[in-house]
Scaffold this motif. Structure first.
Motif, PDB file in Angstrom:
ATOM      1  N   CYS A  55      42.218   9.274 -73.754  1.00 49.77           N
ATOM      2  CA  CYS A  55      43.227   8.209 -73.732  1.00 49.77           C
ATOM      3  C   CYS A  55      44.492   8.769 -74.362  1.00 49.77           C
ATOM      4  O   CYS A  55      44.434   9.739 -75.122  1.00 49.77           O
TER       5      CYS A  55
ATOM      6  N   SER B 155      46.343   6.899 -76.385  1.00 47.05           N
ATOM      7  CA  SER B 155      46.312   6.331 -77.740  1.00 47.05           C
ATOM      8  C   SER B 155      45.097   5.408 -77.799  1.00 47.05           C
ATOM      9  O   SER B 155      44.504   5.104 -76.766  1.00 47.05           O
ATOM     10  N   LYS B 156      44.746   5.007 -78.992  1.00 45.33           N
ATOM     11  CA  LYS B 156      43.533   4.190 -79.141  1.00 45.33           C
ATOM     12  C   LYS B 156      43.929   2.725 -79.395  1.00 45.33           C
ATOM     13  O   LYS B 156      44.667   2.432 -80.342  1.00 45.33           O
ATOM     14  N   CYS B 157      43.455   1.827 -78.560  1.00 48.36           N
ATOM     15  CA  CYS B 157      43.771   0.402 -78.728  1.00 48.36           C
ATOM     16  C   CYS B 157      42.984  -0.154 -79.927  1.00 48.36           C
ATOM     17  O   CYS B 157      41.903   0.332 -80.249  1.00 48.36           O
TER      18      CYS B 157
ATOM     19  N   TYR C  43      41.136  -2.625 -80.500  1.00 43.73           N
ATOM     20  CA  TYR C  43      39.840  -3.291 -80.326  1.00 43.73           C
ATOM     21  C   TYR C  43      38.778  -2.356 -79.746  1.00 43.73           C
ATOM     22  O   TYR C  43      37.618  -2.726 -79.615  1.00 43.73           O
ATOM     23  N   CYS C  44      39.162  -1.127 -79.351  1.00 42.52           N
ATOM     24  CA  CYS C  44      38.299  -0.354 -78.449  1.00 42.52           C
ATOM     25  C   CYS C  44      37.381   0.634 -79.174  1.00 42.52           C
ATOM     26  O   CYS C  44      37.824   1.460 -79.974  1.00 42.52           O
TER      27      CYS C  44
ATOM     28  N   PHE D 291      35.153   2.434 -77.208  1.00 38.56           N
ATOM     29  CA  PHE D 291      34.625   3.280 -76.140  1.00 38.56           C
ATOM     30  C   PHE D 291      34.704   4.754 -76.530  1.00 38.56           C
ATOM     31  O   PHE D 291      35.504   5.135 -77.382  1.00 38.56           O
TER      32      PHE D 291
ATOM     33  N   SER E 252      36.248   7.557 -76.292  1.00 38.92           N
ATOM     34  CA  SER E 252      37.489   8.135 -75.774  1.00 38.92           C
ATOM     35  C   SER E 252      38.346   8.653 -76.925  1.00 38.92           C
ATOM     36  O   SER E 252      38.342   8.091 -78.019  1.00 38.92           O
TER      37      SER E 252
ATOM     38  N   GLY F 203      37.355   5.469 -71.486  1.00 39.97           N
ATOM     39  CA  GLY F 203      38.535   6.274 -71.465  1.00 39.97           C
ATOM     40  C   GLY F 203      39.515   5.871 -70.357  1.00 39.97           C
ATOM     41  O   GLY F 203      39.454   4.806 -69.775  1.00 39.97           O
ATOM     42  N   THR F 204      40.383   6.798 -70.090  1.00 40.60           N
ATOM     43  CA  THR F 204      41.450   6.523 -69.141  1.00 40.60           C
ATOM     44  C   THR F 204      41.573   7.664 -68.129  1.00 40.60           C
ATOM     45  O   THR F 204      42.232   8.667 -68.410  1.00 40.60           O
TER      46      THR F 204
ATOM     47  N   ASN G 235      45.322   3.294 -66.617  1.00 38.87           N
ATOM     48  CA  ASN G 235      46.153   2.543 -67.551  1.00 38.87           C
ATOM     49  C   ASN G 235      47.462   2.245 -66.817  1.00 38.87           C
ATOM     50  O   ASN G 235      47.869   3.043 -65.956  1.00 38.87           O
TER      51      ASN G 235
ATOM     52  N   ARG H 161      48.296  -2.062 -77.282  1.00 37.07           N
ATOM     53  CA  ARG H 161      48.431  -1.432 -75.969  1.00 37.07           C
ATOM     54  C   ARG H 161      49.683  -0.560 -75.933  1.00 37.07           C
ATOM     55  O   ARG H 161      50.654  -0.804 -76.640  1.00 37.07           O
TER      56      ARG H 161
HETATM   57  S1  SF4 Z   1      39.640   3.160 -73.129  1.00 35.25           S
HETATM   58 FE1  SF4 Z   1      41.302   1.736 -72.521  1.00 35.25          FE
HETATM   59  S2  SF4 Z   1      40.991   0.059 -73.918  1.00 35.25           S
HETATM   60 FE2  SF4 Z   1      39.929   1.814 -74.838  1.00 35.25          FE
HETATM   61  S3  SF4 Z   1      41.426   2.869 -76.165  1.00 35.25           S
HETATM   62 FE3  SF4 Z   1      41.556   3.804 -74.173  1.00 35.25          FE
HETATM   63  S4  SF4 Z   1      43.249   2.707 -73.205  1.00 35.25           S
HETATM   64 FE4  SF4 Z   1      42.557   1.430 -74.870  1.00 35.25          FE
END
Ligand code: SF4
Ligand SMILES: C[S@@+](CC[C@H](N)C(=O)[O-])C[C@H]1O[C@@H](n2cnc3c(N)ncnc32)[C@H](O)[C@@H]1O
Length: 353
Positions: free
Chosen positions: A10, A12-14, A16-17, A19, A21, A60-61, A92, A128
């Motif tokens: 990703c 950057s890291k959101c 809430y996430c 995952f 990544s 991830g993205t 994204n 975001r």
């Molecule tokens: S996977 Fe999506 S929601 Fe999770 S940190 Fe990366 S961009 Fe944000």
């Protein structure tokens, strides 16, 4: 066989996430994509795969990896797919039109954007890396380059949510060429920024029902608790396959596959994965009870239903009671839930757990 490909990167890291990544260098991405192909070839040969019936490239993205780094994977997969196979890729809204064009040309025919909201304040709150207009432009760009199956992820159950905000989000979706919506209730896991902060999550069943009703009144089919398709042709075959408990191969760091009644876990660490992409971190053998539980839970969260034949006498009694109370429907020896929102409690009740 279904195939899931995990891209653990990703920009950057959101907040809430949780995952699997990471923000990593281009060199890591290059090396990773090579290892991914090694594992993909290995799994395809080992499982004697002749055809992949659907493919999902998630993260991830995936859009933070240059499109040319996907070329070898698509080239290899072309031998195992028919022309109209659903190939989804997550993106994204920061994805460029150029990237979308190349990835569409390579063969992806469904794109899934993490939008979360079209409200500027909520996007900042969630951490975001894009604003409202960027998300709108990205969806329009995806349509312009040829994508006709476009999903938009949104998140609700945050402390910022109210009817006006959600109504505005959904109306914006209706104005765009979006054919599928994944609406997720916010969950707060450990290892996220939100976990360490004051309360960010707020469940409001009235707002949840408002979302479900508004989408349904506008023709969207709710085929799973979080998934809505504009019409039957837009139901994701890959998603539906998961609810049907179909087996799938998963490749990539932290990916989890399910095949031959075994759940197979890959190494989460990207660097370790790059070094040893065919090494399983763990294998969990699913017992018959595990499978019945899994099938019931998945089926009650979705429209797929579950065969009545898998249940024992005690469970059949529970099913009869729930059916008399109007919580389940039985049709052609299959059981369907009536209200997805009580799916988990209902599963536990039926299973006697
Ligand atoms: S996977 Fe999506 S929601 Fe999770 S940190 Fe990366 S961009 Fe944000
Ligand atoms: C892999 S991301 C989508 C693509 C890309 N990474 C992005 O976010 O733009 C998958 C989706 O999972 C959802 N999600 C992730 N963490 C969540 C959480 N804690 N609660 C609810 N939904 C979550 C988000 O809607 C997100 O878009």
């Amino acid at each position: 066989m279904m195939l899931y490909i995990h891209i653990p990167f990703c920009d950057s890291k959101c907040h809430y996430c949780s995952f699997n990544s990471y923000v990593m260098s281009n060199q890591h991405k290059k090396n990773y994509m090579k290892s991914l192909l090694v594992q993909l070839k290995h799994e395809t040969a080992k499982n004697n795969i002749k055809r992949y019936e659907s493919i999902f490239i998630g993260g991830g993205t995936p859009s933070v990896v240059e499109s040319n780094l996907y070329e070898d994977i698509f080239k290899y997969l072309s031998k195992f797919i028919d022309k109209d196979v659903e190939i989804t890729i997550e993106a994204n809204p920061t994805a460029t039109k150029k990237w979308m064009k190349s990835i569409y040309k390579l063969g992806a025919n469904r794109i899934s954007f993490g939008v979360q909201s079209f409200d500027e304040k909520k996007l900042i709150f969630l951490g975001r890396n894009h604003n409202t207009n960027k998300a709108i432009d990205a969806i329009q760009d995806a349509y312009d380059v040829g994508f006709r199956k476009i999903n938009c992820d949104i998140i609700y159950d945050t402390v910022l949510d109210n009817k006006i905000l959600l109504e505005n989000d959904i109306n914006t979706i209706f104005d765009l060429p979006i054919t599928h919506i994944s609406a997720y209730s916010l969950t707060i896991d450990k290892n996220t920024n939100f976990y360490k902060q004051p309360k960010k999550q707020k469940t409001d069943i009235k707002l949840t029902k408002y979302i479900f009703d508004k989408l349904s009144k506008n023709g969207f089919i709710q085929y799973e608790i979080s998934n809505f398709a504009k019409d039957i042709s837009n139901i994701s075959k890959h998603n539906l396959g998961y609810w049907q408990f179909k087996p799938y191969i998963a490749v990539g760091a932290g990916a989890v596959g399910c095949i031959n009644n075994q759940r197979v876990y890959m190494q989460k660490d990207v660097v370790k994965y790059i070094q040893k992409p065919i090494l399983y971190k763990d294998i969990e053998v699913l017992s018959e009870d595990n499978i019945i539980t899994e099938k019931t839970m998945l089926a009650f969260r979705s429209i797929v239903g579950v065969d009545i034949g898998i249940f024992d006498d005690k469970q059949l009694q529970n099913i009869a009671i729930a059916s008399n109370e109007g919580k389940l429907k039985i049709k052609n020896n299959k059981i369907y839930s009536v209200d997805f929102l009580i799916a988990d409690e209902l599963s536990l009740y039926v299973l006697g757990q």
